[in-house]
Design an enzyme around this catalytic site. Sequence first.
Site, PDB file in Angstrom:
ATOM      1  N   ALA A  90      40.703  38.283  45.296  1.00 11.19           N
ATOM      2  CA  ALA A  90      40.596  38.012  46.736  1.00 11.19           C
ATOM      3  C   ALA A  90      41.601  38.907  47.451  1.00 11.19           C
ATOM      4  CB  ALA A  90      40.928  36.547  46.989  1.00 11.19           C
ATOM      5  N   GLY A 145      39.897  36.308  41.993  1.00 11.56           N
ATOM      6  CA  GLY A 145      38.567  36.067  42.562  1.00 11.56           C
ATOM      7  C   GLY A 145      37.527  37.015  41.973  1.00 11.56           C
ATOM      8  N   GLU A 147      46.589  34.658  39.536  1.00 10.71           N
ATOM      9  CA  GLU A 147      46.985  33.932  40.755  1.00 10.71           C
ATOM     10  C   GLU A 147      48.376  33.333  40.681  1.00 10.71           C
ATOM     11  OE1 GLU A 147      44.017  33.785  39.376  1.00 10.71           O
ATOM     12  OE2 GLU A 147      42.427  33.794  40.865  1.00 10.71           O
TER      13      GLU A 147
HETATM   14  N1  3HC Z   1      44.450  42.162  47.862  1.00  9.94           N
HETATM   15  C1  3HC Z   1      44.884  43.047  48.789  1.00  9.94           C
HETATM   16  N2  3HC Z   1      45.382  44.260  48.466  1.00  9.94           N
HETATM   17  C2  3HC Z   1      45.447  44.583  47.156  1.00  9.94           C
HETATM   18  C3  3HC Z   1      45.032  43.718  46.145  1.00  9.94           C
HETATM   19  C4  3HC Z   1      44.495  42.458  46.534  1.00  9.94           C
HETATM   20  N3  3HC Z   1      44.041  41.550  45.659  1.00  9.94           N
HETATM   21  N4  3HC Z   1      45.237  44.309  44.961  1.00  9.94           N
HETATM   22  C5  3HC Z   1      45.763  45.510  45.218  1.00  9.94           C
HETATM   23  N5  3HC Z   1      45.891  45.681  46.544  1.00  9.94           N
HETATM   24  C6  3HC Z   1      46.369  46.871  47.258  1.00  9.94           C
HETATM   25  C7  3HC Z   1      47.839  47.139  47.022  1.00  9.94           C
HETATM   26  O1  3HC Z   1      48.636  46.410  47.952  1.00  9.94           O
HETATM   27  C8  3HC Z   1      47.918  48.634  47.225  1.00  9.94           C
HETATM   28  O2  3HC Z   1      47.928  48.868  48.616  1.00  9.94           O
HETATM   29  P1  3HC Z   1      48.735  50.122  49.228  1.00  9.94           P
HETATM   30  O3  3HC Z   1      48.180  51.336  48.573  1.00  9.94           O
HETATM   31  O4  3HC Z   1      48.492  50.014  50.680  1.00  9.94           O
HETATM   32  O5  3HC Z   1      50.185  49.905  48.853  1.00  9.94           O
HETATM   33  C9  3HC Z   1      46.582  49.124  46.684  1.00  9.94           C
HETATM   34  O6  3HC Z   1      45.712  47.993  46.689  1.00  9.94           O
HETATM   35  C10 3HC Z   1      46.644  49.673  45.283  1.00  9.94           C
HETATM   36  O7  3HC Z   1      47.294  48.726  44.463  1.00  9.94           O
HETATM   37  P2  3HC Z   1      48.400  49.161  43.399  1.00  9.94           P
HETATM   38  O8  3HC Z   1      49.367  50.107  44.027  1.00  9.94           O
HETATM   39  O9  3HC Z   1      48.930  47.914  42.798  1.00  9.94           O
HETATM   40  O10 3HC Z   1      47.503  49.983  42.366  1.00  9.94           O
HETATM   41  P3  3HC Z   1      47.527  49.985  40.795  1.00  9.94           P
HETATM   42  O11 3HC Z   1      46.453  50.885  40.365  1.00  9.94           O
HETATM   43  O12 3HC Z   1      48.925  50.215  40.302  1.00  9.94           O
HETATM   44  O13 3HC Z   1      47.147  48.476  40.353  1.00  9.94           O
HETATM   45  C11 3HC Z   1      45.865  46.450  40.302  1.00  9.94           C
HETATM   46  C12 3HC Z   1      45.896  47.958  40.646  1.00  9.94           C
HETATM   47  C13 3HC Z   1      46.091  46.274  38.791  1.00  9.94           C
HETATM   48  C14 3HC Z   1      44.541  45.901  40.689  1.00  9.94           C
HETATM   49  C15 3HC Z   1      47.011  45.745  41.062  1.00  9.94           C
HETATM   50  O14 3HC Z   1      46.980  46.139  42.412  1.00  9.94           O
HETATM   51  C16 3HC Z   1      46.946  44.249  41.018  1.00  9.94           C
HETATM   52  O15 3HC Z   1      47.328  43.650  40.031  1.00  9.94           O
HETATM   53  N6  3HC Z   1      46.500  43.636  42.127  1.00  9.94           N
HETATM   54  C17 3HC Z   1      46.591  42.218  42.336  1.00  9.94           C
HETATM   55  C18 3HC Z   1      45.590  41.456  41.544  1.00  9.94           C
HETATM   56  C19 3HC Z   1      45.670  39.985  41.882  1.00  9.94           C
HETATM   57  O16 3HC Z   1      46.714  39.395  41.935  1.00  9.94           O
HETATM   58  N7  3HC Z   1      44.501  39.390  42.070  1.00  9.94           N
HETATM   59  C20 3HC Z   1      44.411  38.006  42.412  1.00  9.94           C
HETATM   60  C21 3HC Z   1      44.396  37.853  43.895  1.00  9.94           C
HETATM   61  S1  3HC Z   1      44.428  36.153  44.392  1.00  9.94           S
HETATM   62  C22 3HC Z   1      42.837  35.609  44.152  1.00  9.94           C
HETATM   63  O17 3HC Z   1      41.994  36.334  43.734  1.00  9.94           O
HETATM   64  C23 3HC Z   1      42.591  34.175  44.529  1.00  9.94           C
HETATM   65  C24 3HC Z   1      41.277  33.679  44.107  1.00  9.94           C
HETATM   66  O18 3HC Z   1      41.410  32.789  43.040  1.00  9.94           O
HETATM   67  C25 3HC Z   1      40.562  32.977  45.225  1.00  9.94           C
END
Ligand code: 3HC
Length: 704
Positions: free
Chosen positions: A61, A107, A130
Amino acid sequence: MFVSYEVTSRVAVLTIDNPPVNALGAGVWEAIDEAVARSNGDPDVDAIVLIGAGRTFVAGADINVFKQLRTPDDAMARSAGTHAMLRRLEDSRKPLIAAIHGQAFGGGLELAIACHFRVATTDAVVGQPEVLLGIIPGAGGTQRLPRLCGVATALQMCTDGKPVPATQALKAGIVDYTTPGDLLTRAIGLAADKASLGETRKAREIAISPEMAQAGVEACATMRKTLATTSRGLRAPLAAVDAIEGGLTRSFDDGSVHERQIFARCVVSTESRALRHLFFAEREAAKIAGLPAATPALDIRRAAVVGAGTMGGGIAMTYASAGIPVLLKDVDQAALDRGLATIRRNYESAVAKGRMSAESRDRTLALISPTTSFDGFAEADIVVEAVFEDLALKKETFAALAAVTGEQCILASNTSTLDIDALGTASGRPHRVVGHHFFSPANVMKLLEVVRGRETSPSILATSVQLGKRLGKIPVVVGNCFGFVANRMLAYYMREAGLLLEEGASVPQIDAAVTGFGLPVGPFGMQDIAGIDVGARIRQHLAKTGQTRAEGPQSAVPDRLFEMGRYGQKTGAGWYRYETGSRERIPDPLVEDIAAGEARKRGVTRRTVTDDEIVARITTALANEGARVLEQGFAQRASDIDVIYCHGFGFPRYRGGPLFYAQTIGLPVVLARVREYRARFGDYWQPAPLLERLVAEGRGFYDD
Ligand code: 3HC
Ligand code: NAI
């Protein structure tokens, strides 16, 4: 348009396209929903493939959206829509295949497991991270995942948040197929097969038998016990267990409502706000204000390190572990042998713990070339200097390095406190000189302070940040002041710890109050690891010019310990006593006697100090000095200070860092404390002007 629609061989290919990571933000969920509905109504379509454009399937998400959820009711309303949408997807009459490359996180995985089948590239990863954001899977993950892979695996994934490789996910039943080849071709083939067999499958309809429910409840109890030690201070992992357990004894629909209620509570918590703050802060830290995005970074192919001591050895390991060949120089063979023995021991221990293969150890060790000469330095793209903390020696070293390296070589210093500009001048090429301040142990600690000298060139800064990431570090650019950001703030933290001790708190009490607050080790335990001699030598050096590291009185107890040869763990005694071969901290009444003596000398009447006062004094000192660092421009942004303190000294991430924490308790409260301490202890407590201004304007370090 977030989702494109194309029909190939009677299979609708729905491509999610929301760069950079296809996060499920406003409009994306809806676009997927509409595209699946359209496929179901399309007479030319028999089956559907859902795939991600670019580098990944879906990273989760959109984390930005959570900020808009102000109350649990907001969150309940939003998640109701998501749950209903995923249910519509699952009810697709035509087989629906998720085709996963890159990551299916959060998500993204919940979306994939609401599809009927999943195919992943062999190098893809899936996960429910999460908890790392202080929340739980809120789109059915705690209900569908246990049905697919069993309670034990689901518990593990939802509580540790770690990525699971596709090959492992296949064995666990989370994905159904993996492919080393072209993902889309394979997914279309599978979709056609499923259509011809008329096969669909809904994870939510997989029954949970009474036996499975019983075993699952027991697994939940065991996990709670584990989390009591592994996730101290965190609420979200326990909440994930509650959500999974709730699903074992309820219907899918009731379990889903229960999940949403728990998610809604978590998403508005301070823990989640703090962890989300750090997620973005860590990424923001890599951005250098005023530096054009197109600033070229240099390619680093070979490195050299000067000084094979505690830090030099760890830095050489860091380069080798990243696959970069590194020369390691010291004054003589004996010093080199000592350094190399430590490096070998570290790698052996990694092999023994199963973190590294013997083959990888040999390959990595072979990248480190010990030397007592400057042979080969002419080919180095970067040299990191890690000799003793002595300005004359470092200046001499920089002058020598300028003579033996190429014009383009980066000259970096790992100094903890010394003036980077002085080293730049000594080298005769200040634009190539920069500070690379690693933290001990350098091969483990994530923080890298990149110290910008007056003349450090933009491309050297850009290279430092890119290189830092390649080395697996979190690089943060800081200004060139005494102690830079981390150690400058630490001086205030240590000042308060020392004064609290003299006022009447004990060493174990102060350490326990600080670990109770969430740091992994208290100030005295930490100094026993780092060495009491290190700080004492810096104080002696400063005393020559009448300076101290932080204004105001400083406890003389550490100097007394230094004079007694009590340097900490390495000498078997420091703030605590240590039995031979043990790191167990044994309180030593002798230290309390010394503290009482020093208090008498300073005319301090000893009293009972509460744990609350210990935490308040220490955190107020950090926030106040952090504000000063910020307004003086030695940190680019408030969030950099939070990243630095969390990664440099283990400030609890769930409190968001010293400035974020200050904001959660209220800047007016922090300012009132500074004023109170000034009245009680003296004028050396001065509110940072920025703190006063923010309070006067009713603002915080961060916009809410
Ligand atoms: N939401 C919003 N922005 C996100 C994002 C997300 N879920 N995941 C990554 N981004 C953004 C980063 O902030 C970054 O933005 P920027 O370039 O402006 O600084 C850009 O995407 C690239 O991210 P990274 O610099 O981290 O790129 P990497 O290639 O090093 O890593 C990744 C990619 C492994 C996907 C890493 O970004 C990551 O682990 N992201 C978070 C994943 C996460 O926590 N997902 C769960 C979200 S909560 C959810 O899904 C709730 C659900 O249950 C309802
Ligand atoms: P150390 O005493 O363990 O190692 C210094 C090494 O430099 C020794 O092996 C010594 O023989 C070698 N050396 C001295 N002069 C040399 C020369 N002219 N050429 C080649 N080698 C030479 O010291 P440590 O702790 O590794 O510190 C090194 C630097 O890193 C210092 O500037 C220190 O302030 C900084 N630092 C230390 C941290 C720590 O926790 N120990 C943390 C971060 C930075």
